[in-house]
Write a protein that holds these residues in place. Structure first.
Motif, PDB file in Angstrom:
ATOM      1  N   ASP A  51       0.814  -1.219   0.000  1.00  0.00           N
ATOM      2  CA  ASP A  51       0.000   0.000   0.000  1.00  0.00           C
ATOM      3  C   ASP A  51       0.847   1.269   0.000  1.00  0.00           C
ATOM      4  OD1 ASP A  51      -2.480  -1.278  -0.076  1.00  0.00           O
ATOM      5  OD2 ASP A  51      -2.460  -1.608   2.086  1.00  0.00           O
ATOM      6  N   LEU A  52       2.098   1.162   0.438  1.00  0.00           N
ATOM      7  CA  LEU A  52       2.994   2.315   0.380  1.00  0.00           C
ATOM      8  C   LEU A  52       3.188   2.786  -1.062  1.00  0.00           C
ATOM      9  CD1 LEU A  52       5.628   1.035   2.943  1.00  0.00           C
ATOM     10  CD2 LEU A  52       4.441   3.241   3.126  1.00  0.00           C
ATOM     11  N   VAL A  53       3.123   1.858  -2.003  1.00  0.00           N
ATOM     12  CA  VAL A  53       3.269   2.182  -3.422  1.00  0.00           C
ATOM     13  C   VAL A  53       1.911   2.448  -4.054  1.00  0.00           C
ATOM     14  CG1 VAL A  53       4.073   1.331  -5.664  1.00  0.00           C
ATOM     15  CG2 VAL A  53       5.369   0.797  -3.590  1.00  0.00           C
ATOM     16  N   LEU A  54       0.940   1.628  -3.707  1.00  0.00           N
ATOM     17  CA  LEU A  54      -0.324   1.624  -4.436  1.00  0.00           C
ATOM     18  C   LEU A  54      -1.344   2.644  -3.950  1.00  0.00           C
ATOM     19  CD1 LEU A  54      -0.682  -2.218  -4.902  1.00  0.00           C
ATOM     20  CD2 LEU A  54      -0.288  -0.538  -6.682  1.00  0.00           C
ATOM     21  N   HIS A  55      -1.009   3.411  -2.921  1.00  0.00           N
ATOM     22  CA  HIS A  55      -1.998   4.389  -2.456  1.00  0.00           C
ATOM     23  C   HIS A  55      -2.386   5.360  -3.565  1.00  0.00           C
ATOM     24  CE1 HIS A  55       1.166   7.437  -2.252  1.00  0.00           C
ATOM     25  NE2 HIS A  55       0.194   8.308  -2.164  1.00  0.00           N
ATOM     26  N   ARG A  56      -1.491   5.546  -4.547  1.00  0.00           N
ATOM     27  CA  ARG A  56      -1.813   6.456  -5.652  1.00  0.00           C
ATOM     28  C   ARG A  56      -3.037   5.971  -6.418  1.00  0.00           C
ATOM     29  NH1 ARG A  56       4.192   7.877  -8.137  1.00  0.00           N
ATOM     30  NH2 ARG A  56       5.014   8.855  -6.260  1.00  0.00           N
ATOM     31  N   PHE A  57      -3.242   4.660  -6.441  1.00  0.00           N
ATOM     32  CA  PHE A  57      -4.417   4.126  -7.107  1.00  0.00           C
ATOM     33  C   PHE A  57      -5.671   4.274  -6.257  1.00  0.00           C
ATOM     34  CE2 PHE A  57      -1.064   2.230  -9.559  1.00  0.00           C
ATOM     35  CZ  PHE A  57      -1.587   2.162 -10.837  1.00  0.00           C
ATOM     36  N   ALA A  58      -5.493   4.404  -4.953  1.00  0.00           N
ATOM     37  CA  ALA A  58      -6.649   4.541  -4.069  1.00  0.00           C
ATOM     38  C   ALA A  58      -7.457   5.788  -4.424  1.00  0.00           C
ATOM     39  CB  ALA A  58      -6.198   4.587  -2.617  1.00  0.00           C
ATOM     40  N   ASP A  59      -6.771   6.828  -4.863  1.00  0.00           N
ATOM     41  CA  ASP A  59      -7.461   8.061  -5.252  1.00  0.00           C
ATOM     42  C   ASP A  59      -8.358   7.846  -6.467  1.00  0.00           C
ATOM     43  OD1 ASP A  59      -6.101   9.347  -3.236  1.00  0.00           O
ATOM     44  OD2 ASP A  59      -4.552  10.157  -4.550  1.00  0.00           O
ATOM     45  N   HIS A  60      -8.102   6.779  -7.217  1.00  0.00           N
ATOM     46  CA  HIS A  60      -8.851   6.536  -8.444  1.00  0.00           C
ATOM     47  C   HIS A  60      -9.862   5.401  -8.309  1.00  0.00           C
ATOM     48  CE1 HIS A  60      -6.254   9.245 -10.734  1.00  0.00           C
ATOM     49  NE2 HIS A  60      -5.253   8.730 -10.045  1.00  0.00           N
ATOM     50  N   GLU A  61      -9.956   4.807  -7.110  1.00  0.00           N
ATOM     51  CA  GLU A  61     -10.839   3.660  -6.923  1.00  0.00           C
ATOM     52  C   GLU A  61     -12.271   3.960  -7.326  1.00  0.00           C
ATOM     53  OE1 GLU A  61     -11.057   1.645  -3.180  1.00  0.00           O
ATOM     54  OE2 GLU A  61      -8.982   1.013  -3.312  1.00  0.00           O
ATOM     55  N   ASP A  62     -12.757   5.132  -6.960  1.00  0.00           N
ATOM     56  CA  ASP A  62     -14.158   5.454  -7.243  1.00  0.00           C
ATOM     57  C   ASP A  62     -14.305   6.431  -8.411  1.00  0.00           C
ATOM     58  OD1 ASP A  62     -13.132   7.716  -6.030  1.00  0.00           O
ATOM     59  OD2 ASP A  62     -14.865   8.046  -4.742  1.00  0.00           O
ATOM     60  N   GLU A  63     -13.242   6.552  -9.214  1.00  0.00           N
ATOM     61  CA  GLU A  63     -13.258   7.544 -10.290  1.00  0.00           C
ATOM     62  C   GLU A  63     -14.379   7.292 -11.300  1.00  0.00           C
ATOM     63  OE1 GLU A  63     -10.121   9.128 -13.623  1.00  0.00           O
ATOM     64  OE2 GLU A  63      -9.405   8.809 -11.591  1.00  0.00           O
ATOM     65  N   SER A  64     -14.495   6.060 -11.782  1.00  0.00           N
ATOM     66  CA  SER A  64     -15.550   5.756 -12.764  1.00  0.00           C
ATOM     67  C   SER A  64     -16.927   5.945 -12.153  1.00  0.00           C
ATOM     68  CB  SER A  64     -15.395   4.327 -13.287  1.00  0.00           C
ATOM     69  OG  SER A  64     -14.228   4.201 -14.064  1.00  0.00           O
ATOM     70  N   ALA A  65     -17.078   5.568 -10.885  1.00  0.00           N
ATOM     71  CA  ALA A  65     -18.365   5.749 -10.211  1.00  0.00           C
ATOM     72  C   ALA A  65     -18.716   7.228 -10.107  1.00  0.00           C
ATOM     73  CB  ALA A  65     -18.327   5.110  -8.826  1.00  0.00           C
ATOM     74  N   ARG A  66     -17.718   8.062  -9.802  1.00  0.00           N
ATOM     75  CA  ARG A  66     -17.964   9.507  -9.720  1.00  0.00           C
ATOM     76  C   ARG A  66     -18.344  10.086 -11.077  1.00  0.00           C
ATOM     77  NH1 ARG A  66     -13.332  11.817  -8.720  1.00  0.00           N
ATOM     78  NH2 ARG A  66     -12.037  10.043  -8.173  1.00  0.00           N
ATOM     79  N   VAL A  67     -17.675   9.599 -12.125  1.00  0.00           N
ATOM     80  CA  VAL A  67     -17.981  10.059 -13.478  1.00  0.00           C
ATOM     81  C   VAL A  67     -19.418   9.702 -13.840  1.00  0.00           C
ATOM     82  CG1 VAL A  67     -17.455   9.654 -15.925  1.00  0.00           C
ATOM     83  CG2 VAL A  67     -15.606  10.043 -14.296  1.00  0.00           C
ATOM     84  N   VAL A  68     -19.827   8.485 -13.519  1.00  0.00           N
ATOM     85  CA  VAL A  68     -21.193   8.040 -13.809  1.00  0.00           C
ATOM     86  C   VAL A  68     -22.202   8.875 -13.021  1.00  0.00           C
ATOM     87  CG1 VAL A  68     -22.817   6.124 -13.444  1.00  0.00           C
ATOM     88  CG2 VAL A  68     -20.592   5.708 -14.532  1.00  0.00           C
ATOM     89  N   ALA A  69     -21.913   9.119 -11.752  1.00  0.00           N
ATOM     90  CA  ALA A  69     -22.848   9.874 -10.913  1.00  0.00           C
ATOM     91  C   ALA A  69     -22.979  11.331 -11.357  1.00  0.00           C
ATOM     92  CB  ALA A  69     -22.398   9.815  -9.453  1.00  0.00           C
ATOM     93  N   ALA A  70     -21.907  11.896 -11.914  1.00  0.00           N
ATOM     94  CA  ALA A  70     -21.903  13.321 -12.277  1.00  0.00           C
ATOM     95  C   ALA A  70     -22.290  13.578 -13.725  1.00  0.00           C
ATOM     96  CB  ALA A  70     -20.516  13.910 -12.017  1.00  0.00           C
ATOM     97  N   ARG A  71     -22.621  12.526 -14.479  1.00  0.00           N
ATOM     98  CA  ARG A  71     -22.909  12.707 -15.905  1.00  0.00           C
ATOM     99  C   ARG A  71     -24.199  13.502 -16.114  1.00  0.00           C
ATOM    100  NH1 ARG A  71     -25.426   8.064 -14.514  1.00  0.00           N
ATOM    101  NH2 ARG A  71     -27.255   7.410 -15.722  1.00  0.00           N
ATOM    102  N   ALA A  72     -24.313  14.070 -17.297  1.00  0.00           N
ATOM    103  CA  ALA A  72     -25.538  14.786 -17.668  1.00  0.00           C
ATOM    104  C   ALA A  72     -26.688  13.796 -17.821  1.00  0.00           C
ATOM    105  CB  ALA A  72     -25.319  15.545 -18.979  1.00  0.00           C
ATOM    106  N   ASP A  73     -27.900  14.288 -17.677  1.00  0.00           N
ATOM    107  CA  ASP A  73     -29.084  13.419 -17.754  1.00  0.00           C
ATOM    108  C   ASP A  73     -29.203  12.703 -19.094  1.00  0.00           C
ATOM    109  OD1 ASP A  73     -29.802  14.077 -15.191  1.00  0.00           O
ATOM    110  OD2 ASP A  73     -31.200  15.666 -15.795  1.00  0.00           O
ATOM    111  N   ASP A  74     -28.722  13.342 -20.162  1.00  0.00           N
ATOM    112  CA  ASP A  74     -28.872  12.744 -21.487  1.00  0.00           C
ATOM    113  C   ASP A  74     -27.643  11.927 -21.909  1.00  0.00           C
ATOM    114  OD1 ASP A  74     -27.150  14.875 -21.741  1.00  0.00           O
ATOM    115  OD2 ASP A  74     -28.043  15.633 -23.606  1.00  0.00           O
ATOM    116  N   GLU A  75     -26.725  11.669 -20.969  1.00  0.00           N
ATOM    117  CA  GLU A  75     -25.528  10.900 -21.278  1.00  0.00           C
ATOM    118  C   GLU A  75     -25.607   9.544 -20.581  1.00  0.00           C
ATOM    119  OE1 GLU A  75     -20.777  11.845 -21.597  1.00  0.00           O
ATOM    120  OE2 GLU A  75     -21.770  12.426 -19.744  1.00  0.00           O
ATOM    121  N   SER A  76     -25.358   8.481 -21.316  1.00  0.00           N
ATOM    122  CA  SER A  76     -25.393   7.142 -20.715  1.00  0.00           C
ATOM    123  C   SER A  76     -24.158   6.932 -19.844  1.00  0.00           C
ATOM    124  CB  SER A  76     -25.443   6.074 -21.808  1.00  0.00           C
ATOM    125  OG  SER A  76     -24.163   5.947 -22.427  1.00  0.00           O
TER     126      SER A  76
END
Length: 199
Positions: A56-81
Motif C-alpha cells: 500500500d505504500l506504493v499503491l496508495h496512488r491508485f486509491a485516489d482513483h478507486e471510485d473515479e468511474s463511479a464519480r464520473v457516472v454519478a456526475a454525468r448529464a441526464d442525457d448521457e449514458s
C-alpha cells in the motif's frame, strides 16, 4: 478538510514518497517496512496505521482513483449514458496523458510504473484496488446483477487499455506517437462494449 485531516494527508503523502524513493533505489523486496519507518521518522506501528501493508505504500496512488468511474457516472448529464460518460472521461484522460490511462511518458511516471509492473506482489495487490473500483461502479450503476456485470466489463476494458498503452510506452514509444493508436483502441473497445462481442 480540517487541519487534522490535512496534516494526516501530508504525512500520508510524505511517508509514501519516502518509501517509493527507497524502493526505486534498492528494489521493493530489499527494503523493509522498518527501514521505511526510520527514513520517514515515524514508528512502525504509526506507519501501519497509514498503510496496512507494505504494498500500500506504493499503491496508495491508485486509491485516489478507486471510485473515479463511479464519480464520473454519478456526475454525468441526464442525457448521457453511463458508458458514454466513462468513454468520454477515458478519452479526456488520454488527451491529458493521465498516468491512469497508461499513456504517460513523464520520467517519474515511467520509473514508478516499472516498479509497479516489475514487482509481482504489487501487481497482485493492484487487483484488490481494481475489485473495489468495480464494486463502487456497480453500486453507482444500480447494484443489480446486470449492473455488476457491466461494471466488471467496463473495468476490464479500462485495465486492458491502460496496460496496452503502458506496453507501448515501455517499449520506447512516446506518448504523443502512441496517442492515435490509443484513441483508436479506446473507441473500438467502447464500441464493442456497446454492441456486444458478437456485434
Amino acid at each position: 478538510m480540517s487541519l487534522r485531516e490535512r496534516k494526516k494527508q501530508l504525512t500520508y503523502q510524505a511517508v509514501s514518497e519516502t518509501a517509493i524513493a527507497l524502493f526505486l533505489e534498492r528494489g521493493f523486496d530489499k527494503v523493509s517496512v522498518a527501514e521505511v519507518a526510520a527514513a520517514a521518522d515515524i514508528s512502525k506501528p504509526t506507519l501501519f496505521r497509514y498503510f496496512p501493508t507494505k504494498e500500500d505504500l506504493v499503491l496508495h496512488r491508485f486509491a485516489d482513483h478507486e471510485d473515479e468511474s463511479a464519480r464520473v457516472v454519478a456526475a454525468r448529464a441526464d442525457d448521457e449514458s453511463p458508458l458514454d460518460a466513462v468513454r468520454r472521461h477515458f478519452l479526456d484522460g488520454l488527451e491529458r496523458r493521465d498516468p491512469v490511462t497508461g499513456l504517460c511518458d513523464a520520467p517519474q511516471v515511467l520509473v514508478y510504473l516499472r516498479l509497479l509492473y516489475g514487482t509481482p506482489s504489487l501487481v497482485a495487490r493492484l487487483f484488490g484496488y481494481q475489485r473495489r473500483s468495480e464494486a463502487v461502479l456497480a453500486h453507482a450503476l444500480g447494484d443489480r446483477m446486470p449492473d455488476r456485470l457491466a461494471a466488471g466489463q467496463i473495468n476490464a476494458v479500462l485495465r486492458v487499455l491502460a496496460e496496452e498503452n503502458w506496453r507501448r510506452i515501455d517499449g520506447g514509444m512516446s506518448a504523443d506517437r502512441a496517442y492515435p493508436e490509443a484513441v483508436a483502441d479506446a473507441e473500438a473497445a467502447f464500441e464493442q462494449l456497446r454492441s456486444g462481442i458478437d456485434g
